[in-house]
Scaffold this motif. Structure first.
Motif, PDB file in Angstrom:
ATOM      1  N   ILE A   1       0.875  -1.178   0.000  1.00 46.93           N
ATOM      2  CA  ILE A   1       0.000   0.000   0.000  1.00 46.93           C
ATOM      3  C   ILE A   1       0.913   1.228   0.000  1.00 46.93           C
ATOM      4  O   ILE A   1       1.656   1.444   0.941  1.00 46.93           O
ATOM      5  CB  ILE A   1      -0.909   0.014   1.250  1.00 46.93           C
ATOM      6  N   PRO A   2       0.895   2.038  -1.073  1.00 43.33           N
ATOM      7  CA  PRO A   2       1.783   3.200  -1.141  1.00 43.33           C
ATOM      8  C   PRO A   2       1.433   4.233  -0.074  1.00 43.33           C
ATOM      9  O   PRO A   2       0.267   4.342   0.319  1.00 43.33           O
ATOM     10  CB  PRO A   2       1.527   3.751  -2.550  1.00 43.33           C
ATOM     11  N   ASN A   3       2.435   5.008   0.374  1.00 46.76           N
ATOM     12  CA  ASN A   3       2.183   5.830   1.552  1.00 46.76           C
ATOM     13  C   ASN A   3       1.522   7.184   1.279  1.00 46.76           C
ATOM     14  O   ASN A   3       1.480   8.034   2.143  1.00 46.76           O
ATOM     15  CB  ASN A   3       3.454   5.980   2.397  1.00 46.76           C
ATOM     16  N   HIS A   4       0.990   7.368   0.094  1.00 49.34           N
ATOM     17  CA  HIS A   4       0.170   8.571  -0.115  1.00 49.34           C
ATOM     18  C   HIS A   4      -1.315   8.263   0.083  1.00 49.34           C
ATOM     19  O   HIS A   4      -2.159   9.147   0.027  1.00 49.34           O
ATOM     20  CB  HIS A   4       0.405   9.141  -1.524  1.00 49.34           C
ATOM     21  N   VAL A   5      -1.612   6.972   0.293  1.00 47.75           N
ATOM     22  CA  VAL A   5      -3.011   6.562   0.425  1.00 47.75           C
ATOM     23  C   VAL A   5      -3.512   6.919   1.823  1.00 47.75           C
ATOM     24  O   VAL A   5      -2.806   6.708   2.802  1.00 47.75           O
ATOM     25  CB  VAL A   5      -3.114   5.030   0.215  1.00 47.75           C
ATOM     26  N   PRO A   6      -4.715   7.482   1.937  1.00 46.85           N
ATOM     27  CA  PRO A   6      -5.247   7.736   3.277  1.00 46.85           C
ATOM     28  C   PRO A   6      -5.619   6.427   3.970  1.00 46.85           C
ATOM     29  O   PRO A   6      -6.442   5.663   3.456  1.00 46.85           O
ATOM     30  CB  PRO A   6      -6.489   8.592   3.016  1.00 46.85           C
ATOM     31  N   VAL A   7      -4.988   6.160   5.111  1.00 44.96           N
ATOM     32  CA  VAL A   7      -5.241   4.926   5.860  1.00 44.96           C
ATOM     33  C   VAL A   7      -5.599   5.318   7.280  1.00 44.96           C
ATOM     34  O   VAL A   7      -5.013   6.236   7.831  1.00 44.96           O
ATOM     35  CB  VAL A   7      -3.966   4.047   5.858  1.00 44.96           C
ATOM     36  N   LYS A   8      -6.600   4.647   7.848  1.00 45.26           N
ATOM     37  CA  LYS A   8      -6.980   4.913   9.240  1.00 45.26           C
ATOM     38  C   LYS A   8      -6.944   3.619  10.043  1.00 45.26           C
ATOM     39  O   LYS A   8      -7.159   2.548   9.497  1.00 45.26           O
ATOM     40  CB  LYS A   8      -8.414   5.457   9.297  1.00 45.26           C
ATOM     41  N   ILE A   9      -6.693   3.759  11.340  1.00 47.56           N
ATOM     42  CA  ILE A   9      -6.834   2.590  12.200  1.00 47.56           C
ATOM     43  C   ILE A   9      -8.310   2.240  12.276  1.00 47.56           C
ATOM     44  O   ILE A   9      -9.148   3.118  12.459  1.00 47.56           O
ATOM     45  CB  ILE A   9      -6.245   2.884  13.594  1.00 47.56           C
ATOM     46  N   GLY A  10      -8.626   0.954  12.106  1.00 44.35           N
ATOM     47  CA  GLY A  10     -10.026   0.539  12.120  1.00 44.35           C
ATOM     48  C   GLY A  10     -10.613   0.344  10.735  1.00 44.35           C
ATOM     49  O   GLY A  10     -11.746  -0.116  10.598  1.00 44.35           O
ATOM     50  N   ASP A  11      -9.855   0.663   9.679  1.00 43.76           N
ATOM     51  CA  ASP A  11     -10.315   0.404   8.314  1.00 43.76           C
ATOM     52  C   ASP A  11     -10.439  -1.103   8.084  1.00 43.76           C
ATOM     53  O   ASP A  11      -9.574  -1.869   8.499  1.00 43.76           O
ATOM     54  CB  ASP A  11      -9.306   0.963   7.296  1.00 43.76           C
TER      55      ASP A  11
ATOM     56  N   VAL B   1      -9.097  -5.987  10.345  1.00 43.75           N
ATOM     57  CA  VAL B   1      -9.078  -4.528  10.471  1.00 43.75           C
ATOM     58  C   VAL B   1      -7.664  -4.043  10.760  1.00 43.75           C
ATOM     59  O   VAL B   1      -6.869  -4.751  11.377  1.00 43.75           O
ATOM     60  CB  VAL B   1     -10.000  -4.012  11.604  1.00 43.75           C
ATOM     61  N   ILE B   2      -7.375  -2.820  10.325  1.00 46.72           N
ATOM     62  CA  ILE B   2      -6.054  -2.238  10.562  1.00 46.72           C
ATOM     63  C   ILE B   2      -5.931  -1.867  12.040  1.00 46.72           C
ATOM     64  O   ILE B   2      -6.795  -1.179  12.588  1.00 46.72           O
ATOM     65  CB  ILE B   2      -5.856  -0.992   9.679  1.00 46.72           C
ATOM     66  N   THR B   3      -4.877  -2.358  12.681  1.00 47.87           N
ATOM     67  CA  THR B   3      -4.671  -1.990  14.081  1.00 47.87           C
ATOM     68  C   THR B   3      -3.460  -1.083  14.260  1.00 47.87           C
ATOM     69  O   THR B   3      -3.318  -0.431  15.285  1.00 47.87           O
ATOM     70  CB  THR B   3      -4.454  -3.234  14.964  1.00 47.87           C
TER      71      THR B   3
END
Lengths: 277, 169
Positions: free
Chosen positions: A197-207, A226-228
């Motif tokens: 996953i490239p680091n310009h992508v918006p990522v949130k904990i809980g996605d 889920v992303i922790t």
């Protein structure tokens, strides 16, 4: 010539030892390369039947938990079903859906051997070639994906678990459809990594992370985890993302095996394109 | 006389394999999800007089049997053979030839301290090769070492306790 014999007799134990070790190493290497090369795993007839005979004892303890999940799934399915019915009845007419064609078939199976403590874990399920299981079918539990079938015998199948450092399941972030692959770092059976996953992508904990459907094995949108935790790695352009798996592989007991009816067709198409290139 | 002894060892073999596969492999010790390994006990209990080549062969077969059940083809095999190769060296570094004569490698014949040392060294050799071969890489070496040490302690404890509860004779 005599001195060679003397040497062999003198060191026969060490020579025997080296031969056995070489043999064992060859087995490890060939097994790492190709699961079918050696048919000595737990899906063969002998060990398979022992595990199957023993299974009721262990699954007895899991019945309560399993029931809870099944009821939850039933409730979810009912919701979906009634949503569609209401939609249909509102139209006051029946129509034939020509665009939709069923692509995935689900079958139930039972896990009879499961491991989470190795670096490369495999499961054995109690259905095989005779029951219509084939290589490269997906396996999921009620909660989420479990693995991919890598080899079948007449009555049993060997499943490459998500918890296998050699596995890689195509997955995407549900909110924004960016896709990567899920692998295991062999540390904790509850957590896996999402790569690429490239680091310009918006990522949130809980996605939520779901299957991408690009691999011809799993349908799109099956829950994975889920992303922790996530952070940017030093010079790399990609995130280091940790997921918590939805399916508790320690307690998994009954699973669904997913058959993709068009798998062969998709693979052939891909092969054709690759050959042209 | 001979056949009754042989039967006894076959009994221990079956017990060790079945107990390992049916019960211990279902157990996971929580911090690192390790399964203790009791089946090594069978190789530890073989008589002192067993010839070295036979020892290696038995080690190979026992390892292969366990491998068949756990989908780890060759890993247990290589480590049990390694352990069997070093077994005579461990025994003779812990005791002289006179101590060994007419005895069996059990707690009741050789004493608790001897058996603890014998078990710890053997199990460590086995686990060392087992976990490194299983990972098949030297990256993350420290984590693997931590696994090896924890597993060695648990397996050894189990093997030593089994001497009091199961093999009382």
């Amino acid at each position: 010539m005599l001195s060679i014999w003397k040497f062999i007799i003198k060191f026969h134990v060490s020579i025997f030892f080296v031969i056995l070790e070489i043999f064992a190493f060859l087995m490890i290497i060939s097994y790492n390369k190709n699961k079918e090369a050696i048919f000595l795993h737990s899906a063969n007839a002998f060990t398979g039947y022992i595990y199957k005979w023993l299974n009721p004892v262990f699954s007895y303890f899991a019945v309560k938990e399993e029931n809870k999940f099944l009821i939850e799934e039933n409730a979810w399915l009912k919701n979906v079903l009634y949503t569609f019915q209401r939609f249909d009845t509102a139209k006051f007419r029946t129509f034939q859906d020509t665009a939709h064609q069923q692509q995935y078939l689900y079958k139930t199976a039972k896990i009879i051997y499961n491991s989470i403590s190795h670096t490369n874990n495999y499961l054995t399920i109690d259905k095989g070639r005779k029951q219509g299981i084939e290589k490269d079918m997906g396996v999921m539990s009620v909660q989420g994906i479990v693995g991919i079938v890598v080899d079948v015998s007449d009555n049993f199948s060997l499943v490459l678990s998500v918890l296998n450092s050699k596995g890689g399941i195509s997955a995407k972030i549900r909110n924004n459809n960016y896709f990567g692959s899920v692998t295991w770092d062999a540390k904790d059976y509850r957590y896996v990594k999402l790569n690429e996953i490239p680091n310009h992508v918006p990522v949130k904990i809980g996605d939520s992370i779901v299957t991408s459907g690009y691999s011809h094995i799993f349908p799109q949108g099956l829950p994975i985890g889920v992303i922790t935790r996530f952070f940017k790695k030093g010079n790399d352009n990609f995130y280091d993302i940790t997921l918590k798996l939805f399916s508790d592989l320690k307690a998994a007991d009954n699973v669904y095996v997913i058959k993709n009816i068009f798998q062969q067709e998709q693979q052939q198409l891909l092969k054709k394109v690759k050959n042209v290139q | 006389m001979f056949s009754s002894k042989l039967l006894q060892y076959i009994g221990i073999f079956l017990f060790a394999i079945l107990f390992q596969v049916l019960i211990l492999n279902q157990v996971r010790l929580t911090p690192l999800d390790l399964s203790p390994m009791l089946y090594i006990l069978f190789l530890l209990l073989l008589p002192f007089e067993t010839s070295k080549s036979i020892l290696l062969l038995i080690g190979f077969l026992v390892g292969l049997t366990i491998d068949m059940f756990t989908n780890t083809i060759g890993v247990n095999c290589a480590s049990t053979v390694m352990m069997c190769y070093f077994r005579p060296n461990i025994i003779f570094s812990l005791s002289s030839r006179d101590d060994v004569k007419g005895n069996k490698p059990t707690i009741h014949h050789m004493g608790l301290m001897w058996f603890i040392k014998y078990t710890l060294f053997s199990v460590f050799i086995h686990h060392f090769f087992y976990y490194y071969l299983e990972v098949f890489t030297l990256s993350n070496s420290f984590f693997t070492l931590l696994k090896i040490i924890t597993a060695t302690i648990f397996s050894s404890l189990l093997i030593i306790c089994s001497q009091y509860f199961i093999f009382k004779e």
